[in-house]
Design a protein around this motif. Structure first.
Motif, short mmCIF file in Angstrom:
data_model
loop_
_atom_site.label_atom_id
_atom_site.label_comp_id
_atom_site.label_asym_id
_atom_site.label_seq_id
_atom_site.Cartn_x
_atom_site.Cartn_y
_atom_site.Cartn_z
N TRP A 44 39.75 56.34 51.81
CA TRP A 44 40.80 55.37 52.07
C TRP A 44 41.53 55.00 50.78
N LEU A 45 40.81 55.09 49.67
CA LEU A 45 41.42 54.93 48.35
C LEU A 45 40.94 56.07 47.46
N HIS A 46 41.86 56.63 46.70
CA HIS A 46 41.52 57.69 45.76
C HIS A 46 40.97 57.04 44.49
N PRO A 47 39.97 57.65 43.83
CA PRO A 47 39.50 57.08 42.56
C PRO A 47 40.66 56.81 41.61
N GLY A 48 40.79 55.60 41.20
CA GLY A 48 41.90 55.18 40.36
C GLY A 48 41.83 53.69 40.14
N ARG A 49 42.91 53.11 39.64
CA ARG A 49 42.90 51.70 39.27
C ARG A 49 42.63 50.78 40.45
N ARG A 50 43.17 51.10 41.63
CA ARG A 50 42.97 50.20 42.77
C ARG A 50 41.51 50.16 43.22
N LEU A 51 40.90 51.33 43.30
CA LEU A 51 39.49 51.38 43.71
C LEU A 51 38.60 50.78 42.63
N GLU A 52 38.93 51.02 41.37
CA GLU A 52 38.15 50.43 40.28
C GLU A 52 38.28 48.91 40.29
N THR A 53 39.48 48.42 40.56
CA THR A 53 39.69 46.97 40.63
C THR A 53 38.87 46.37 41.78
N LEU A 54 38.83 47.07 42.90
CA LEU A 54 38.03 46.61 44.03
C LEU A 54 36.56 46.55 43.65
N LEU A 55 36.10 47.55 42.92
CA LEU A 55 34.70 47.62 42.52
C LEU A 55 34.36 46.51 41.52
N GLU A 56 35.23 46.32 40.53
CA GLU A 56 34.99 45.25 39.55
C GLU A 56 35.13 43.88 40.21
N GLY A 57 36.01 43.80 41.20
CA GLY A 57 36.22 42.53 41.88
C GLY A 57 34.98 42.02 42.59
N ASN A 58 34.06 42.92 42.91
CA ASN A 58 32.82 42.50 43.56
C ASN A 58 32.02 41.56 42.67
N PHE A 59 32.04 41.80 41.36
CA PHE A 59 31.33 40.92 40.43
C PHE A 59 31.97 39.53 40.41
N TYR A 60 33.29 39.51 40.47
CA TYR A 60 33.98 38.22 40.47
C TYR A 60 33.73 37.47 41.78
N LEU A 61 33.62 38.22 42.86
CA LEU A 61 33.26 37.60 44.14
C LEU A 61 31.89 36.95 44.02
N THR A 62 30.96 37.64 43.37
CA THR A 62 29.61 37.10 43.19
C THR A 62 29.64 35.80 42.39
N GLY A 63 30.41 35.80 41.31
CA GLY A 63 30.53 34.58 40.51
C GLY A 63 31.18 33.46 41.28
N LEU A 64 32.19 33.80 42.08
CA LEU A 64 32.88 32.79 42.89
C LEU A 64 31.94 32.17 43.92
N LEU A 65 31.10 33.00 44.51
CA LEU A 65 30.12 32.49 45.48
C LEU A 65 29.17 31.49 44.81
N GLY A 66 28.77 31.82 43.58
CA GLY A 66 27.90 30.90 42.84
C GLY A 66 28.58 29.59 42.53
N LEU A 67 29.86 29.67 42.16
CA LEU A 67 30.61 28.46 41.84
C LEU A 67 30.80 27.58 43.07
N VAL A 68 31.17 28.21 44.17
CA VAL A 68 31.37 27.47 45.42
C VAL A 68 30.07 26.80 45.86
N TRP A 69 28.98 27.52 45.72
CA TRP A 69 27.67 26.97 46.12
C TRP A 69 27.33 25.72 45.29
N GLN A 70 27.59 25.79 44.00
CA GLN A 70 27.29 24.64 43.14
C GLN A 70 28.18 23.44 43.45
N LEU A 71 29.43 23.70 43.80
CA LEU A 71 30.36 22.60 44.07
C LEU A 71 30.10 21.93 45.41
N TRP A 72 29.66 22.72 46.38
CA TRP A 72 29.53 22.19 47.74
C TRP A 72 28.11 21.79 48.11
N MET A 73 27.12 22.26 47.37
CA MET A 73 25.75 21.98 47.78
C MET A 73 25.11 20.94 46.85
#
Length: 577
Positions: free
Chosen positions: A548-577
């Motif tokens: 669906w995506l060829h190896p390149g900047r978009r797929l790499e950004t999606l892959l790196e974005g997973n780490f930022y999603l993880t950090g965001l989940l941690g931040l949201v958890w701390q703020l709301w819990m």
């Protein structure tokens, strides 16, 4: 400028297999090493093979020893017998799709059939196919040539595997009209159909098409013709230097396709060059933002930020006090190791990602200085925590730098199979995942923060798995370059399919660990939320596997974005819990 890259661009299965065979022999130190004729139709790739001492020969006269690789297009049986009668060791890189056509012709002509091959007379594949016809073969290139065929009672029709589908259909119609009982075998390979279909589908989606591939490559020329027949302005280029930038600058979206013998690194160079063309509708601000984003991605600031985010989430998962020290340690360490190891290991970069290689040459001084400063900052932060953390961080930095440095003296290097840590198969993926786990979880544990061992183990498994999946997927993206320079990554050792299955298994096991650890009270309910991060990793695997995506900047950004999603989940958890 926007670029739409065809999903099928790059090596087909047969070409990839041929390259893997010859490079595997070369990486084993097998020499002299020859290819019987040009291995594939791409001048740049053949020149690369020449630099490695892999020479193409049209005759084996005078060759008394060594290994010879049969080209991907195949050869006639008479030439194969000559090779077998020689003293040379033979490796057969004939494309399996071509071998199937050879078998069809051989079987049916032995039964009295006449073989009609729809293809380009004089093409190496067609010459090889004719050799299996036992003197009963004919080659035609178009429907109007059917009338010239002699009268034949039994006819079997096959196609050169890279023939244009429309041309084959037209020829078949003409043959069936003249020879009603003809046996028809559509032997055009699936990859050829897919490429040609994509070239046609570009019409209406893009303003123009660039087809990358050798000027002497038949399948590339057919892609060009199909695109032009669809009414698209089409440019056939071998390298980025052949681009007509003046004409392309009048367009907004350009489609890029490539022939079956075109390597990824050449496609990436062309894509980068096209993306750098400034169109009339682009604003200065938009262009600046794009450049800034690329700078952050190429300089490894993005991946270092991902390490910061993951370390923050690991703190929440392990139930320890969250602060900025350990996430910053992770940021500086990961940035330094990614940057400095890139300079210590220049081999595969030019092939895996030419844009990154160019970026590092251009910003060499800045990157080296910033990498050294990052090491100093990491050590300073570690010192502020305690001696144990400082020593551990120093050891991590030393090991990280040693990863790409030969550890075995040159004089005895021939006695050892692996002179560097990176030479050990799969070491790149494993060492990166271990390092991220240590800096995110083990260092805080050593820093006397109150962490229960089960929670620390769970957090380590989570960080290790997430990083391992990312690193291994990048190894898949970079398989061609790693193979060229002889780096034995997991995909090269195991194969892409098995590697993807392994990564899916790791993701499933990680999700199970998070659920079980939370249910037994080893970690808090935040573990359930982190399953989203694991799921995001699986999405990246599926997106790549389904193309669906060829190896390149978009797929790499999606892959790196997973780490930022993880950090965001941690931040949201701390703020709301």
């Amino acid at each position: 400028m926007k670029v739409k890259l065809a999903k099928t661009a790059g090596f087909c299965m047969g070409v990839r297999r041929a390259m893997e065979i010859v490079l595997a022999e070369n990486n084993k130190g097998v020499h002299p090493l020859y290819t019987y004729g040009p291995l594939i139709h791409n001048r740049q790739v053949l020149a690369l093979l020449e630099t490695k001492g892999i020479r193409g020969v049209d005759t084996i006269t005078g060759l008394r020893e060594g290994t010879i690789v049969i080209r991907a297009h195949g050869i006639p049986p008479t030439e194969r017998r000559v090779l077998k009668a020689s003293r040379l060791r033979i490796k057969d890189a004939t494309c399996p799709r071509v071998a199937r056509v050879q078998g069809i012709i051989n079987t049916h002509t032995k039964q009295g059939y006449h073989a009609v091959i729809v293809g380009d007379e004089g093409h190496p594949e067609v010459k090889g196919l004719l050799g299996y016809a036992h003197g009963r073969g004919r080659v035609i290139g178009s429907a109007d040539q059917v009338a010239r065929l002699p009268r034949m009672k039994q006819v079997v029709v096959v196609a050169q595997t890279t023939q244009a589908a429309q041309n084959f259909r037209e020829v078949v119609e003409a043959i069936q009209a003249r020879f009603p009982g003809a046996l028809i075998f559509d032997t055009i390979c699936d990859a050829t159909y897919s490429r040609q279909r994509e070239a046609q589908e570009f019409a209406g989606q893009v303003d123009g098409v660039v087809v990358v591939g050798g000027y002497d490559s038949g399948n590339t020329r057919r892609l060009v013709q199909i695109s032009r027949d669809a009414g698209m302005p089409t440019f056939h280029v071998e390298t980025e230097r052949d681009l007509d930038k003046e004409k392309l600058a009048t367009m907004e979206v350009v489609g890029v396709s490539a022939g079956a013998s075109t390597p990824n690194w050449m496609i990436k160079k062309v894509v980068r060059e096209i993306e750098g063309i400034w169109t009339r509708k682009e604003t200065a601000l938009g262009r600046w933002l794009m450049r800034a984003g690329r700078f952050l991605l190429l300089s490894n600031v993005v991946v270092a930020g991902g390490a910061f985010a993951v370390a923050s989430a690991a703190a929440v998962l392990s139930g320890r006090k969250t602060d900025m020290v350990y996430p910053l340690l992770a940021f500086f360490y990961v940035y330094a190791m990614h940057v400095l190891n890139r300079f210590l290991d220049k081999g595969a970069s030019a092939y895996n990602d030419p844009e990154v290689a160019f970026f590092y040459r251009r910003h060499r001084t800045f990157l080296i200085i910033s990498g050294i400063i990052s090491i100093i900052m990491a050590l300073a932060l570690a010192y502020s925590v305690g001696l144990g953390v400082l020593l551990a961080m120093a050891a991590l930095n030393i090991l990280g730098i040693m990863y790409s440095i030969p550890l075995v003296p040159a004089g005895i290097r021939h006695l050892w199979e692996y002179s560097r840590i990176k030479d050990i198969p799969g070491s790149k993926t494993l060492s990166e995942a271990l390092a991220w786990g240590v800096v995110s979880v083990v260092l805080p544990f050593l820093g006397n923060q109150v962490i229960a061992l089960p929670a620390a183990v769970t957090a380590f498994i989570f960080v290790f798995s997430l990083t391992y999946i990312r690193s291994a997927l990048f190894d898949i993206f970079q398989e061609q370059g790693d193979l060229i320079v002889g780096v034995e990554t997991l995909p090269i050792t195991w194969g892409e399919e098995k590697t993807l299955l392994l990564l899916q298994g790791i993701a499933i096991c990680t999700a199970i660990v998070l659920v079980v650890a939370s249910l037994v009270g080893a970690v808090g309910p935040f573990a359930f939320l982190l399953i989203l991060s694991v799921f995001s990793s699986v999405v990246c695997l599926v997106v790549y596997e389904k193309k669906w995506l060829h190896p390149g900047r978009r797929l790499e950004t999606l892959l790196e974005g997973n780490f930022y999603l993880t950090g965001l989940l941690g931040l949201v958890w701390q703020l709301w819990m």
